[in-house]
Design a protein around this motif. Structure first.
Motif, PDB file in Angstrom:
ATOM      1  N   ASN A 113      98.080  47.885  -0.523  1.00 18.80           N
ATOM      2  CA  ASN A 113      98.610  46.826  -1.375  1.00 18.80           C
ATOM      3  C   ASN A 113      97.569  45.717  -1.462  1.00 18.80           C
ATOM      4  OD1 ASN A 113     101.189  47.972  -1.860  1.00 18.80           O
ATOM      5  ND2 ASN A 113     101.883  47.290   0.157  1.00 18.80           N
ATOM      6  N   THR A 114      97.223  45.302  -2.671  1.00 20.58           N
ATOM      7  CA  THR A 114      96.277  44.212  -2.862  1.00 20.58           C
ATOM      8  C   THR A 114      97.036  42.892  -2.771  1.00 20.58           C
ATOM      9  OG1 THR A 114      94.981  45.635  -4.319  1.00 20.58           O
ATOM     10  CG2 THR A 114      94.498  43.278  -4.381  1.00 20.58           C
ATOM     11  N   MET A 115      96.615  42.029  -1.854  1.00 17.27           N
ATOM     12  CA  MET A 115      97.396  40.836  -1.542  1.00 17.27           C
ATOM     13  C   MET A 115      96.916  39.588  -2.267  1.00 17.27           C
ATOM     14  SD  MET A 115      99.527  42.387   0.300  1.00 17.27           S
ATOM     15  CE  MET A 115     100.526  41.009   0.847  1.00 17.27           C
ATOM     16  N   PHE A 116      95.633  39.252  -2.149  1.00 16.28           N
ATOM     17  CA  PHE A 116      95.117  38.019  -2.753  1.00 16.28           C
ATOM     18  C   PHE A 116      93.606  37.932  -2.586  1.00 16.28           C
ATOM     19  CE2 PHE A 116      96.992  37.052   1.470  1.00 16.28           C
ATOM     20  CZ  PHE A 116      95.847  36.721   2.178  1.00 16.28           C
ATOM     21  N   ILE A 117      93.007  36.946  -3.283  1.00  9.04           N
ATOM     22  CA  ILE A 117      91.611  36.591  -3.049  1.00  9.04           C
ATOM     23  C   ILE A 117      91.608  35.552  -1.938  1.00  9.04           C
ATOM     24  CG2 ILE A 117      89.499  35.603  -4.019  1.00  9.04           C
ATOM     25  CD1 ILE A 117      90.487  36.464  -6.770  1.00  9.04           C
ATOM     26  N   GLY A 118      90.893  35.810  -0.870  1.00  3.59           N
ATOM     27  CA  GLY A 118      90.970  34.888   0.252  1.00  3.59           C
ATOM     28  C   GLY A 118      89.745  34.886   1.122  1.00  3.59           C
ATOM     29  N   GLU A 119      89.901  34.249   2.260  1.00  3.11           N
ATOM     30  CA  GLU A 119      88.798  34.102   3.197  1.00  3.11           C
ATOM     31  C   GLU A 119      89.177  34.760   4.527  1.00  3.11           C
ATOM     32  OE1 GLU A 119      90.009  29.619   4.658  1.00  3.11           O
ATOM     33  OE2 GLU A 119      88.618  29.879   2.999  1.00  3.11           O
ATOM     34  N   VAL A 120      88.146  35.153   5.262  1.00  2.00           N
ATOM     35  CA  VAL A 120      88.341  35.728   6.590  1.00  2.00           C
ATOM     36  C   VAL A 120      88.326  34.577   7.588  1.00  2.00           C
ATOM     37  CG1 VAL A 120      87.484  37.360   8.306  1.00  2.00           C
ATOM     38  CG2 VAL A 120      87.150  37.823   5.868  1.00  2.00           C
ATOM     39  N   GLU A 121      89.480  34.286   8.179  1.00  2.00           N
ATOM     40  CA  GLU A 121      89.542  33.228   9.183  1.00  2.00           C
ATOM     41  C   GLU A 121      88.979  33.717  10.504  1.00  2.00           C
ATOM     42  OE1 GLU A 121      93.702  32.110   9.080  1.00  2.00           O
ATOM     43  OE2 GLU A 121      93.226  30.467   7.682  1.00  2.00           O
ATOM     44  N   ARG A 122      89.323  34.930  10.841  1.00  2.00           N
ATOM     45  CA  ARG A 122      88.765  35.650  11.977  1.00  2.00           C
ATOM     46  C   ARG A 122      89.151  37.105  11.781  1.00  2.00           C
ATOM     47  NH1 ARG A 122      91.394  32.872  17.040  1.00  2.00           N
ATOM     48  NH2 ARG A 122      90.614  31.071  15.873  1.00  2.00           N
ATOM     49  N   VAL A 123      88.641  37.995  12.623  1.00  2.00           N
ATOM     50  CA  VAL A 123      88.907  39.418  12.420  1.00  2.00           C
ATOM     51  C   VAL A 123      90.413  39.674  12.387  1.00  2.00           C
ATOM     52  CG1 VAL A 123      88.608  41.736  13.354  1.00  2.00           C
ATOM     53  CG2 VAL A 123      86.739  40.074  13.512  1.00  2.00           C
ATOM     54  N   GLY A 124      90.867  40.236  11.292  1.00  2.00           N
ATOM     55  CA  GLY A 124      92.272  40.583  11.145  1.00  2.00           C
ATOM     56  C   GLY A 124      93.164  39.451  10.662  1.00  2.00           C
ATOM     57  N   GLN A 125      92.583  38.273  10.417  1.00  2.00           N
ATOM     58  CA  GLN A 125      93.360  37.143   9.921  1.00  2.00           C
ATOM     59  C   GLN A 125      92.745  36.636   8.624  1.00  2.00           C
ATOM     60  OE1 GLN A 125      93.918  34.076  12.835  1.00  2.00           O
ATOM     61  NE2 GLN A 125      94.872  35.434  14.329  1.00  2.00           N
ATOM     62  N   TYR A 126      93.551  36.607   7.551  1.00  2.00           N
ATOM     63  CA  TYR A 126      93.059  36.252   6.232  1.00  2.00           C
ATOM     64  C   TYR A 126      93.971  35.202   5.600  1.00  2.00           C
ATOM     65  CZ  TYR A 126      91.179  40.852   7.317  1.00  2.00           C
ATOM     66  OH  TYR A 126      90.595  41.907   7.957  1.00  2.00           O
ATOM     67  N   ALA A 127      93.390  34.353   4.791  1.00  2.00           N
ATOM     68  CA  ALA A 127      94.168  33.301   4.139  1.00  2.00           C
ATOM     69  C   ALA A 127      93.826  33.260   2.659  1.00  2.00           C
ATOM     70  CB  ALA A 127      93.873  31.939   4.782  1.00  2.00           C
ATOM     71  N   GLU A 128      94.865  33.150   1.821  1.00  3.59           N
ATOM     72  CA  GLU A 128      94.656  33.064   0.379  1.00  3.59           C
ATOM     73  C   GLU A 128      93.895  31.793   0.037  1.00  3.59           C
ATOM     74  OE1 GLU A 128      97.123  33.707  -3.778  1.00  3.59           O
ATOM     75  OE2 GLU A 128      98.219  33.233  -1.944  1.00  3.59           O
ATOM     76  N   ALA A 129      92.919  31.906  -0.867  1.00  2.00           N
ATOM     77  CA  ALA A 129      92.088  30.753  -1.200  1.00  2.00           C
ATOM     78  C   ALA A 129      91.911  30.538  -2.693  1.00  2.00           C
ATOM     79  CB  ALA A 129      90.702  30.901  -0.546  1.00  2.00           C
ATOM     80  N   CYS A 130      92.124  31.573  -3.515  1.00  2.00           N
ATOM     81  CA  CYS A 130      91.817  31.449  -4.937  1.00  2.00           C
ATOM     82  C   CYS A 130      92.749  32.329  -5.758  1.00  2.00           C
ATOM     83  CB  CYS A 130      90.356  31.844  -5.184  1.00  2.00           C
ATOM     84  SG  CYS A 130      89.854  31.817  -6.904  1.00  2.00           S
TER      85      CYS A 130
END
Length: 217
Positions: A113-130
């Motif tokens: 499932n494609t979730m969002f455009i985001g950044e890697v906060e740390r391995v395995g943790q991602y946050a939506e950014a754009c």
């Protein structure tokens, strides 16, 4: 980066119901970084499918899956397997999966499932950014996106519903406009908030969109 996560394996099996011979494709970029489409994940999927009685004719980590011409070239190494296969299982994002589907006549199914455009906060943790809105606002907002970070996408200040610095829509999220205000204050750029921004022009983000750099020359 495009952030994706694995679909439940049972859902993948439902897609492949009636398909006995399968080819697996992955992606060397975003999906590999998200641990959903690299070689390790392709081999894991191969093992799980074979345990369910499927025949996996091979796998290929495309570099990347969303590059139409490169993927077309890479798939030539599966020329004979493609004649025999019933389906392709794509371990890429939705874009990479559609790219593969354009290049073959057999069904291509998504494993992610494609979730969002985001950044890697740390391995395995991602946050939506754009949100890829087509009209970037970051120049005046202190590098904090009001379209993405504000649950309501407001361009001219907060809604007034924040409590203790948290968004009224989702109390787990910081109010984007408090973040923007504090960032601009630190930069001595609060004058940016005095300008009235035009309403968002949703026509520029009507889907599907295309960019052709040759038109810019």
């Amino acid at each position: 980066m495009i952030i994706s996560e694995k679909k439940p394996f049972e859902e993948v099996l439902q897609y492949l119901d009636g398909s006995e011979k399968v080819i697996i494709t992955g992606c060397s970029l975003c999906a590999s970084t998200c641990k959903v489409g690299g070689e390790e994940e392709a081999l894991e999927m191969k093992t799980k499918l074979e345990e369910k009685g499927k025949t996996v004719l091979g796998y290929k980590i495309l570099d990347p899956s969303c590059n139409l011409l490169k993927t077309k070239k890479d798939l030539k190494s599966f020329k004979e397997e493609l004649k025999e296969a019933d389906a392709i299982l794509s371990l890429a994002c939705g874009d990479g999966t559609q790219t593969v589907a354009k290049l073959t006549s057999i069904p291509v199914y998504p494993a992610n499932n494609t979730m969002f455009i985001g950044e890697v906060e740390r391995v395995g943790q991602y946050a939506e950014a754009c949100k890829a809105c087509g009209n970037c606002q970051l120049a005046w907002s202190g590098g904090i996106c009001p379209v993405t970070m504000c649950a309501k996408g407001l361009l001219n200040g907060p809604c007034g519903g924040a409590r203790d610095g948290k968004c009224e829509v989702d109390h787990n999220n910081d109010c984007a406009w408090i973040l923007i205000y504090n960032k601009l204050k630190d930069q001595n750029r609060l004058d940016n908030l005095m300008e009235m921004r035009e309403p968002r022009d949703f026509a520029i983000c009507a889907h599907p969109r295309k960019v052709d750099l040759r038109d810019k020359e």
